[in-house]
Design a protein around this motif. Structure first.
Motif, mmCIF file in Angstrom:
data_model
loop_
_atom_site.group_PDB
_atom_site.id
_atom_site.type_symbol
_atom_site.label_atom_id
_atom_site.label_comp_id
_atom_site.label_asym_id
_atom_site.label_seq_id
_atom_site.Cartn_x
_atom_site.Cartn_y
_atom_site.Cartn_z
ATOM 1 N N GLU A 18 28.181 18.561 11.872
ATOM 2 C CA GLU A 18 28.384 19.424 10.703
ATOM 3 C C GLU A 18 27.603 20.718 10.821
ATOM 4 O O GLU A 18 28.104 21.795 10.479
ATOM 5 C CB GLU A 18 27.979 18.659 9.445
ATOM 6 C CG GLU A 18 28.272 19.406 8.158
ATOM 7 C CD GLU A 18 27.984 18.573 6.934
ATOM 8 O OE1 GLU A 18 27.923 19.146 5.833
ATOM 9 O OE2 GLU A 18 27.818 17.345 7.074
ATOM 10 N N VAL A 23 35.773 18.034 9.553
ATOM 11 C CA VAL A 23 34.441 17.749 9.005
ATOM 12 C C VAL A 23 34.551 16.913 7.737
ATOM 13 O O VAL A 23 33.760 15.972 7.525
ATOM 14 C CB VAL A 23 33.697 19.069 8.721
ATOM 15 C CG1 VAL A 23 32.412 18.801 7.930
ATOM 16 C CG2 VAL A 23 33.358 19.778 10.019
ATOM 17 N N ASP A 50 25.413 14.628 11.315
ATOM 18 C CA ASP A 50 24.660 15.797 10.856
ATOM 19 C C ASP A 50 24.720 16.919 11.887
ATOM 20 O O ASP A 50 24.889 18.093 11.533
ATOM 21 C CB ASP A 50 23.202 15.413 10.603
ATOM 22 C CG ASP A 50 22.868 15.374 9.127
ATOM 23 O OD1 ASP A 50 23.595 16.005 8.343
ATOM 24 O OD2 ASP A 50 21.898 14.701 8.754
ATOM 25 N N ASP A 108 32.815 13.288 7.368
ATOM 26 C CA ASP A 108 31.854 13.047 6.294
ATOM 27 C C ASP A 108 32.310 11.915 5.375
ATOM 28 O O ASP A 108 31.511 11.056 4.980
ATOM 29 C CB ASP A 108 31.645 14.322 5.485
ATOM 30 C CG ASP A 108 30.787 15.340 6.217
ATOM 31 O OD1 ASP A 108 30.416 15.057 7.380
ATOM 32 O OD2 ASP A 108 30.484 16.398 5.646
ATOM 33 N N PHE A 143 27.006 13.014 2.444
ATOM 34 C CA PHE A 143 28.274 12.986 3.173
ATOM 35 C C PHE A 143 29.460 12.692 2.252
ATOM 36 O O PHE A 143 30.608 12.860 2.661
ATOM 37 C CB PHE A 143 28.230 11.934 4.293
ATOM 38 C CG PHE A 143 27.335 12.313 5.441
ATOM 39 C CD1 PHE A 143 27.698 13.319 6.315
ATOM 40 C CD2 PHE A 143 26.133 11.667 5.643
ATOM 41 C CE1 PHE A 143 26.886 13.680 7.374
ATOM 42 C CE2 PHE A 143 25.307 12.007 6.695
ATOM 43 C CZ PHE A 143 25.676 13.026 7.566
ATOM 44 N N ALA A 177 30.070 23.893 11.217
ATOM 45 C CA ALA A 177 30.033 24.437 9.851
ATOM 46 C C ALA A 177 31.269 25.267 9.536
ATOM 47 O O ALA A 177 31.169 26.433 9.134
ATOM 48 C CB ALA A 177 28.767 25.270 9.659
#
Length: 229
Positions: free
Chosen positions: A156, A170, A153, A174, A81, A160
């Motif tokens: 993400e 994102v 997770d 992260d 991350f 994406a």
């Protein structure tokens, strides 16, 4: 928790003299005088007291080292991350540099995170006969922290994004997760090495709940064994 003075008021003097003669010293709880002496020792352990001395939060040097090492698990599992943050701020890489061999070993097989999870949970958390409550509590905190990594997770992997506002979101998520893992590692490990009890936000409450469930289960088992005699 009932005090010894309240127990004295509830028991007649003759009963108190017999109990104090047979059990030395009498336990403050009302039902404990009727348990054999060996049950008293077992119950003290079930209540989370370290059998090697001190209360439930005391820890010997080996317990401190084991507890401090447990906080490496969620950090190693979530170090990815930090890829955005580390690329933007290269000096942060100096903090991660000593952990590079551990990171490579952890990432050497996709099964390693799962195997470590099983080992920590079943061999440590669920093994009160071998590890003190101090070690099991800190191990449970590390496990809960690692489980929480499922949510960022999923975010993400579900979206994406490659550019635009989505990528900025994102990157922020992260970076926040990585900083929290880094602070948890530093704070948790330092506190354990000093013999203190680190309490991470949200994580500590879940670890406490697991400890309470385990304690209640052991207490019921002990009382059930006694009543069955």
């Amino acid at each position: 928790m009932a005090s010894s003075s309240s127990c004295t008021l509830l028991l007649p003097p003759l009963a108190l003299s017999r109990i104090s003669h047979k059990f030395s010293p009498p336990h403050p709880h009302l039902f404990l005088p009727y348990l054999p002496h060996r049950r008293l020792h077992t119950l003290h352990l079930a209540r989370g007291q370290n059998p090697r001395g001190g209360g439930g939060d005391s820890a010997d040097p080996p317990d401190r080292l084991i507890s401090a090492a447990c906080y490496l698990y969620p950090f190693l599992d979530g170090v990815h991350f930090g890829r955005f943050l580390l690329s933007q701020f290269p000096p942060l890489q100096l903090i991660i540099l000593p952990l590079t061999p551990a990171i490579r070993l952890f990432r050497s097989s996709p099964l390693n995170p799962f195997l470590i999870f099983l080992t920590l949970y079943f061999a440590v958390v669920r093994n009160p006969s071998s590890f003190s409550r101090y070690v099991r509590f800190n191990t449970m905190q590390a496990i809960v922290l690692d489980v929480l990594l499922i949510f960022p997770d999923l975010v993400e992997r579900s979206f994406a994004p490659r550019d635009g506002v989505g990528l900025d979101i994102v990157m922020s998520i992260d970076s926040t997760v990585f900083l929290f893992l880094l602070v948890s590692l530093m704070y948790g490990s330092a506190a354990c090495l000093l013999g203190q009890v680190p309490r991470l936000p949200i994580v500590a409450e879940a670890a406490d709940k697991q400890s309470r469930l385990e304690l209640e289960s052991r207490l019921l088992k002990i009382v059930g064994l006694q009543l069955g005699k």
